[in-house]
Design an enzyme around this catalytic site. Structure first.
Site, PDB file in Angstrom:
ATOM      1  N   GLY A  65      -5.773  -6.696  -0.101  1.00  0.00           N
ATOM      2  CA  GLY A  65      -5.216  -7.317  -1.235  1.00  0.00           C
ATOM      3  C   GLY A  65      -3.637  -7.455  -0.911  1.00  0.00           C
ATOM      4  N   CYS A  69      -0.618   0.238   2.520  1.00  0.00           N
ATOM      5  CA  CYS A  69       0.121  -1.047   1.784  1.00  0.00           C
ATOM      6  C   CYS A  69       0.761  -1.962   2.896  1.00  0.00           C
ATOM      7  CB  CYS A  69       1.177  -0.470   0.850  1.00  0.00           C
ATOM      8  SG  CYS A  69       1.928  -1.736   0.023  1.00  0.00           S
ATOM      9  N   LEU A  70       0.229  -2.941   2.691  1.00  0.00           N
ATOM     10  CA  LEU A  70       0.902  -4.014   3.797  1.00  0.00           C
ATOM     11  C   LEU A  70       2.443  -4.057   3.850  1.00  0.00           C
ATOM     12  CD1 LEU A  70      -1.532  -6.826   3.893  1.00  0.00           C
ATOM     13  CD2 LEU A  70      -1.502  -5.221   5.180  1.00  0.00           C
ATOM     14  N   GLN A  72       4.953  -9.467  -2.290  1.00  0.00           N
ATOM     15  CA  GLN A  72       4.813  -9.109  -0.912  1.00  0.00           C
ATOM     16  C   GLN A  72       5.177 -10.282  -0.162  1.00  0.00           C
ATOM     17  OE1 GLN A  72       0.759  -6.781  -1.578  1.00  0.00           O
ATOM     18  NE2 GLN A  72       1.971  -5.608  -0.025  1.00  0.00           N
ATOM     19  N   HIS A  97      -3.640  -1.111  -7.422  1.00  0.00           N
ATOM     20  CA  HIS A  97      -2.499  -1.137  -6.673  1.00  0.00           C
ATOM     21  C   HIS A  97      -1.703  -2.417  -6.477  1.00  0.00           C
ATOM     22  CE1 HIS A  97      -1.090  -0.050  -2.455  1.00  0.00           C
ATOM     23  NE2 HIS A  97      -0.708  -1.280  -2.316  1.00  0.00           N
ATOM     24  N   GLU A  98      -2.513  -3.679  -6.649  1.00  0.00           N
ATOM     25  CA  GLU A  98      -1.691  -4.977  -6.769  1.00  0.00           C
ATOM     26  C   GLU A  98      -1.141  -5.110  -7.887  1.00  0.00           C
ATOM     27  OE1 GLU A  98      -1.621  -6.103  -3.930  1.00  0.00           O
ATOM     28  OE2 GLU A  98      -3.154  -5.073  -2.908  1.00  0.00           O
ATOM     29  N   HIS A 124       2.265  -3.666  -7.951  1.00  0.00           N
ATOM     30  CA  HIS A 124       3.161  -4.519  -7.225  1.00  0.00           C
ATOM     31  C   HIS A 124       3.967  -5.410  -8.160  1.00  0.00           C
ATOM     32  CE1 HIS A 124       3.195  -3.451  -3.197  1.00  0.00           C
ATOM     33  NE2 HIS A 124       1.901  -3.649  -2.885  1.00  0.00           N
TER      34      HIS A 124
HETATM   35 ZN    ZN Z   1       0.722  -2.536  -1.719  1.00  0.00          ZN
END
Ligand code: ZN
Length: 162
Positions: free
Chosen positions: A45, A93-94, A50, A135-136, A139
């Site tokens: 995701g 998380c990226l 991000q 999670h997204e 963000h």
């Molecule tokens: Zn993340």
């Protein structure tokens, strides 16, 4: 399409609430780039902040690592229902590379979003799809997994990061 640089913690763009997305060619191109960036990372995701764009848009594909790609683009998503059952799950998380945070969230939700054709969609999500979408969605509100930890676990994660 292009692979975009991923913004990492503690960049302030990750803790800024995002504005509603306008569905136009720029947004469609961004979504395509975000999918390419997510697959290249590799991740399941990716939310617009991000990649440094503060609009309410995320992409996800929870199945592609298991061989069944199904890219999804969520424009202006909203969680309209959360189930009563919650469970802890280890989330990466990226934008926080190297850190896995155990976050407790509802295990099923209903998500409403606009697709790239401008159609409003609504779907019940469970399992990893529900976790990933939450999670997204976080963000888009400037919330990171670190913010979902208790003070001890958060301090531990920050120490690992440092
Ligand atoms: Zn993340």
């Amino acid at each position: 399409m292009a692979v975009l640089p991923i913004v990492t913690y503690p960049d302030p763009r990750l803790t800024t609430p995002c504005a509603p997305a306008v569905l136009d060619d720029t947004t469609r191109a961004l979504a395509a780039d975000m999918l390419e960036t997510m697959y290249a990372a590799p991740g399941r995701g990716l939310a617009a902040p991000q990649v440094g764009v503060l609009i309410r848009l995320f992409v996800m594909d929870t199945g592609w690592k298991d061989g069944t790609p199904a890219p999804r683009v969520m424009v202006n998503p909203q969680i309209v229902r959360q189930g009563a059952d919650v469970a802890p799950m280890a989330e990466g998380c990226l934008s926080i590379p190297g850190i896995t945070a155990v976050v407790t969230r509802p295990t099923d939700i209903t998500l409403r979003w606009t697709d790239l054709d401008g159609t409003v969609q609504e779907q019940d999500l469970t399992g990893i799809e529900a976790i990933c979408a939450q999670h997204e969605q976080d963000h888009l509100d400037g919330i990171l997994t670190l913010d979902r930890l208790d003070p001890v676990a958060r301090a531990q994660a920050l120490a690992e990061l440092a």
